[in-house]
Write a protein that holds these residues in place. Structure first.
Motif, PDB file in Angstrom:
ATOM      1  N   SER A  84      -6.235   2.208  -5.200  1.00  0.00           N
ATOM      2  CA  SER A  84      -4.943   3.171  -4.170  1.00  0.00           C
ATOM      3  C   SER A  84      -3.736   2.493  -3.770  1.00  0.00           C
ATOM      4  O   SER A  84      -2.625   2.553  -3.490  1.00  0.00           O
ATOM      5  CB  SER A  84      -5.971   3.301  -3.078  1.00  0.00           C
ATOM      6  OG  SER A  84      -7.146   2.035  -2.059  1.00  0.00           O
ATOM      7  N   MET A  85      -4.266   0.923  -4.377  1.00  0.00           N
ATOM      8  CA  MET A  85      -3.000  -0.755  -3.817  1.00  0.00           C
ATOM      9  C   MET A  85      -2.025  -0.308  -4.890  1.00  0.00           C
ATOM     10  O   MET A  85      -0.973  -0.515  -4.795  1.00  0.00           O
ATOM     11  CB  MET A  85      -3.966  -1.401  -3.873  1.00  0.00           C
ATOM     12  CG  MET A  85      -4.527  -2.065  -2.738  1.00  0.00           C
ATOM     13  SD  MET A  85      -5.228  -4.025  -2.350  1.00  0.00           S
ATOM     14  CE  MET A  85      -3.850  -5.095  -2.938  1.00  0.00           C
ATOM     15  N   GLN A  88      -0.129   2.398  -4.046  1.00  0.00           N
ATOM     16  CA  GLN A  88       0.756   1.724  -2.599  1.00  0.00           C
ATOM     17  C   GLN A  88       2.571   1.110  -3.314  1.00  0.00           C
ATOM     18  O   GLN A  88       3.025   0.912  -2.511  1.00  0.00           O
ATOM     19  CB  GLN A  88      -0.533   1.182  -1.993  1.00  0.00           C
ATOM     20  CG  GLN A  88       0.019   1.267  -0.170  1.00  0.00           C
ATOM     21  CD  GLN A  88      -1.279   1.353   0.370  1.00  0.00           C
ATOM     22  OE1 GLN A  88      -2.464   0.937  -0.407  1.00  0.00           O
ATOM     23  NE2 GLN A  88      -1.183   0.885   1.594  1.00  0.00           N
ATOM     24  N   ASN A  89       1.853   0.323  -3.775  1.00  0.00           N
ATOM     25  CA  ASN A  89       2.947  -1.136  -4.803  1.00  0.00           C
ATOM     26  C   ASN A  89       3.815  -0.446  -5.264  1.00  0.00           C
ATOM     27  O   ASN A  89       4.914  -1.388  -5.571  1.00  0.00           O
ATOM     28  CB  ASN A  89       2.210  -2.339  -5.084  1.00  0.00           C
ATOM     29  CG  ASN A  89       1.638  -2.745  -4.086  1.00  0.00           C
ATOM     30  OD1 ASN A  89       2.007  -3.818  -2.601  1.00  0.00           O
ATOM     31  ND2 ASN A  89       0.583  -2.471  -3.341  1.00  0.00           N
ATOM     32  N   GLU A 110      -6.189   9.202  -6.799  1.00  0.00           N
ATOM     33  CA  GLU A 110      -5.674   7.982  -5.186  1.00  0.00           C
ATOM     34  C   GLU A 110      -4.721   8.035  -5.457  1.00  0.00           C
ATOM     35  O   GLU A 110      -3.627   7.769  -4.276  1.00  0.00           O
ATOM     36  CB  GLU A 110      -6.626   6.060  -5.320  1.00  0.00           C
ATOM     37  CG  GLU A 110      -7.779   6.266  -4.928  1.00  0.00           C
ATOM     38  CD  GLU A 110      -8.711   6.545  -3.684  1.00  0.00           C
ATOM     39  OE1 GLU A 110      -8.034   6.734  -2.547  1.00  0.00           O
ATOM     40  OE2 GLU A 110      -9.405   8.180  -3.927  1.00  0.00           O
ATOM     41  N   TYR A 113      -2.122  10.390  -3.369  1.00  0.00           N
ATOM     42  CA  TYR A 113      -1.890  10.113  -2.436  1.00  0.00           C
ATOM     43  C   TYR A 113      -0.525  10.086  -2.220  1.00  0.00           C
ATOM     44  O   TYR A 113      -0.116   9.680  -1.268  1.00  0.00           O
ATOM     45  CB  TYR A 113      -2.864   8.683  -1.756  1.00  0.00           C
ATOM     46  CG  TYR A 113      -4.161   9.932  -1.553  1.00  0.00           C
ATOM     47  CD1 TYR A 113      -4.082  10.968  -0.324  1.00  0.00           C
ATOM     48  CD2 TYR A 113      -5.279   9.128  -1.792  1.00  0.00           C
ATOM     49  CE1 TYR A 113      -5.617  11.414   0.142  1.00  0.00           C
ATOM     50  CE2 TYR A 113      -6.836  10.164  -1.632  1.00  0.00           C
ATOM     51  CZ  TYR A 113      -6.538  11.039  -0.381  1.00  0.00           C
ATOM     52  OH  TYR A 113      -7.503  11.450  -0.352  1.00  0.00           O
ATOM     53  N   PHE A 114      -0.034   9.654  -3.482  1.00  0.00           N
ATOM     54  CA  PHE A 114       1.209   8.609  -3.134  1.00  0.00           C
ATOM     55  C   PHE A 114       2.428   9.045  -3.597  1.00  0.00           C
ATOM     56  O   PHE A 114       3.773   8.209  -3.545  1.00  0.00           O
ATOM     57  CB  PHE A 114       0.859   6.854  -3.969  1.00  0.00           C
ATOM     58  CG  PHE A 114       0.264   6.342  -1.974  1.00  0.00           C
ATOM     59  CD1 PHE A 114       0.349   5.303  -1.561  1.00  0.00           C
ATOM     60  CD2 PHE A 114      -1.446   6.410  -3.214  1.00  0.00           C
ATOM     61  CE1 PHE A 114       0.005   5.010  -0.727  1.00  0.00           C
ATOM     62  CE2 PHE A 114      -2.112   5.272  -1.907  1.00  0.00           C
ATOM     63  CZ  PHE A 114      -1.768   5.019  -1.181  1.00  0.00           C
ATOM     64  N   LYS A 216       9.183  -0.374  -1.665  1.00  0.00           N
ATOM     65  CA  LYS A 216       8.677   0.084  -0.286  1.00  0.00           C
ATOM     66  C   LYS A 216       7.225  -0.565   0.967  1.00  0.00           C
ATOM     67  O   LYS A 216       7.192  -2.075  -0.166  1.00  0.00           O
ATOM     68  CB  LYS A 216       7.557   1.165  -0.697  1.00  0.00           C
ATOM     69  CG  LYS A 216       7.186   1.805  -1.727  1.00  0.00           C
ATOM     70  CD  LYS A 216       6.923   3.061  -2.259  1.00  0.00           C
ATOM     71  CE  LYS A 216       5.599   2.319  -2.720  1.00  0.00           C
ATOM     72  NZ  LYS A 216       4.329   3.628  -3.207  1.00  0.00           N
ATOM     73  N   VAL A 218       4.734  -2.237   2.571  1.00  0.00           N
ATOM     74  CA  VAL A 218       3.290  -1.875   1.843  1.00  0.00           C
ATOM     75  C   VAL A 218       2.478  -2.861   3.499  1.00  0.00           C
ATOM     76  O   VAL A 218       3.148  -3.807   3.512  1.00  0.00           O
ATOM     77  CB  VAL A 218       3.067  -2.793   0.884  1.00  0.00           C
ATOM     78  CG1 VAL A 218       2.143  -2.822   0.224  1.00  0.00           C
ATOM     79  CG2 VAL A 218       3.925  -2.337  -0.391  1.00  0.00           C
ATOM     80  N   SER A 222      -2.318  -4.749   1.609  1.00  0.00           N
ATOM     81  CA  SER A 222      -2.773  -3.975   0.276  1.00  0.00           C
ATOM     82  C   SER A 222      -1.005  -4.685  -0.356  1.00  0.00           C
ATOM     83  O   SER A 222      -0.992  -4.000  -1.618  1.00  0.00           O
ATOM     84  CB  SER A 222      -1.934  -2.667   0.138  1.00  0.00           C
ATOM     85  OG  SER A 222      -3.372  -1.798   1.325  1.00  0.00           O
ATOM     86  N   ASP A 223      -0.918  -5.357   0.554  1.00  0.00           N
ATOM     87  CA  ASP A 223       0.765  -6.440  -0.462  1.00  0.00           C
ATOM     88  C   ASP A 223       0.237  -7.450  -1.353  1.00  0.00           C
ATOM     89  O   ASP A 223      -0.509  -9.067  -0.890  1.00  0.00           O
ATOM     90  CB  ASP A 223       1.610  -7.193   0.569  1.00  0.00           C
ATOM     91  CG  ASP A 223       2.379  -7.242   0.126  1.00  0.00           C
ATOM     92  OD1 ASP A 223       3.269  -7.578  -0.930  1.00  0.00           O
ATOM     93  OD2 ASP A 223       3.919  -7.049   0.763  1.00  0.00           O
TER      94      ASP A 223
END
Ligand code: PMP
Length: 355
Positions: A84-85, A88-89, A110, A113-114, A216, A218, A222-223
């Motif tokens: 997911s990370m 997400q990034n 995962e 989801y993004f 984005k 974050v 998760s960053d």
């Protein structure tokens, strides 16, 4: 100190680590560097632990030949958190994924989801027993995600696609097993519990230029940039897991590094596949050209014979060879610390079982 009685451990992970590493780790639990403290109770803020983090980073950089413009991070949450990370990034519009089996599917789930996911090739049609070709010379996506070694299916990638987008690789089960060119990748991640150390830490190797593209907001944990800018000490890190990884990488360096272990891994794989191909009772699962050197998947003649062989092998102290539940059959994982001798003992058991 009492040494543990050793089995021939073919477990897929957490997996075997060298005996000398176990002994040093055990000593550090009792009295770390003669400090009068256990490694389990030291503060992660003391300069001595910062030194451990830097030394572990240096070993990763040296052993894998990581270029200077890549950051080396120690994170938590296992490789599964990276599923997911990564989106997400980096997923702004579309993520491209190579579908090679169980863990690739989890990564794809995962990512959805993004944003949008494009599955650029899949080997689902043949139960993931091969690595599919991507029929494109250029991708229109934010990145391409691949799994270099498929731990459950027993397939491995022997070349990596160059398709004009950042390449992100789940290298959990073959990291440090063979020489690779890190500059082929923009981000590599791996759970530690195969070739690096005990579970609890996830290694991330990431190109700084990729981190500069994050657009984005974050959340901090998760960053990747927060971990990079704080020497992986933004919050309490997995102290013990990092320390034992350092010991294990020192062991690898003493053995001659990744090139030396690659030769040994190649030899172990050749020994076992040769027996699978020779023995009338066993057959390999993965297609020959895609066979993993780390996780060897194979079957017996039927369920009864497979059960009998597991019992036969257990009497010879061979453990961890049962296949993943969805796959059945057998899986022998042969990570760096598994001695050649253990492979010989498994091969001999297969021969004696055949009779
Ligand atoms: N990817 C691969 C290729 C794996 O082998 C594993 C674990 N066996 C994972 C991801 C998941 O790792 P973790 O359990 O550390 O989340």
């Amino acid at each position: 100190m009492e040494t543990i009685s050793k089995k021939h451990n073919f477990g897929a992970g957490p997996c075997i680590l060298p005996q000398s590493v176990m002994e040093k780790a055990a000593q550090a639990v009792l009295n770390w560097n003669n400090s009068g403290l256990s490694i389990l109770e030291i503060s992660h803020r003391i300069p001595e632990f910062e030194t451990v983090v830097r030394q572990t980073q240096d070993l990763v950089r040296e052993l894998m030949g990581v270029p200077e413009d890549y950051a080396i991070l120690f994170m938590q949450g296992g490789a599964s958190t990276q599923f997911s990370m990564v989106p997400q990034n980096f997923l702004n519009r579309k993520g491209a994924y190579l579908d090679t089996g169980f863990f690739a599917i989890k990564a794809i789930k995962e990512a959805r989801y993004f944003g949008e996911v494009d599955i650029v090739a899949s080997s689902e049609d043949q139960a993931y027993n091969y690595i599919p070709e991507i029929e494109a010379s250029h991708l229109d996506a934010d990145y391409l995600h691949i799994t270099s070694n498929n731990t459950i299916e027993g397939t491995e990638m022997f070349s990596y696609p160059k398709l004009g987008v950042p390449l992100i690789c789940d290298m959990s089960s073959d990291i440090f097993s063979q020489v690779i060119d890190v500059s082929d990748f923009d981000l590599i991640y791996a759970g530690a519990q195969k070739n690096m150390g005990p579970a609890g830490m996830t290694l991330v190797i990431v190109k700084n230029a990729l981190l500069d593209t994050v657009k984005k907001p974050v959340p901090s944990m998760s960053d990747y940039r927060i971990f990079r800018d704080n020497l992986s000490l933004y919050n309490t890190p997995p102290v013990f897991s990092i320390y034992v990884a350092m010991l294990n990488l020192q062991w690898l360096k003493e053995k001659g590094g990744v090139a030396a272990i690659e030769k040994e891994n190649q030899m172990k794989a050749e020994m076992l596949y040769a027996e699978i191909d020779r023995n009338s009772l066993f057959s390999g699962i993965a297609q020959r050209a895609h066979r993993s050197r780390m996780n060897v998947t194979f079957r017996g003649t039927d369920a009864e014979m497979e059960k009998a062989f597991l019992e036969f092998a257990a009497k010879r102290d061979i453990v961890g060879v049962r296949g993943f539940p969805t796959m059945g059959g057998f899986r022998a994982s042969m990570y760096n610390a598994l001695p050649v001798e253990s492979v010989g003992i498994l091969v001999k058991a297969m021969q004696d079982f055949e009779g």
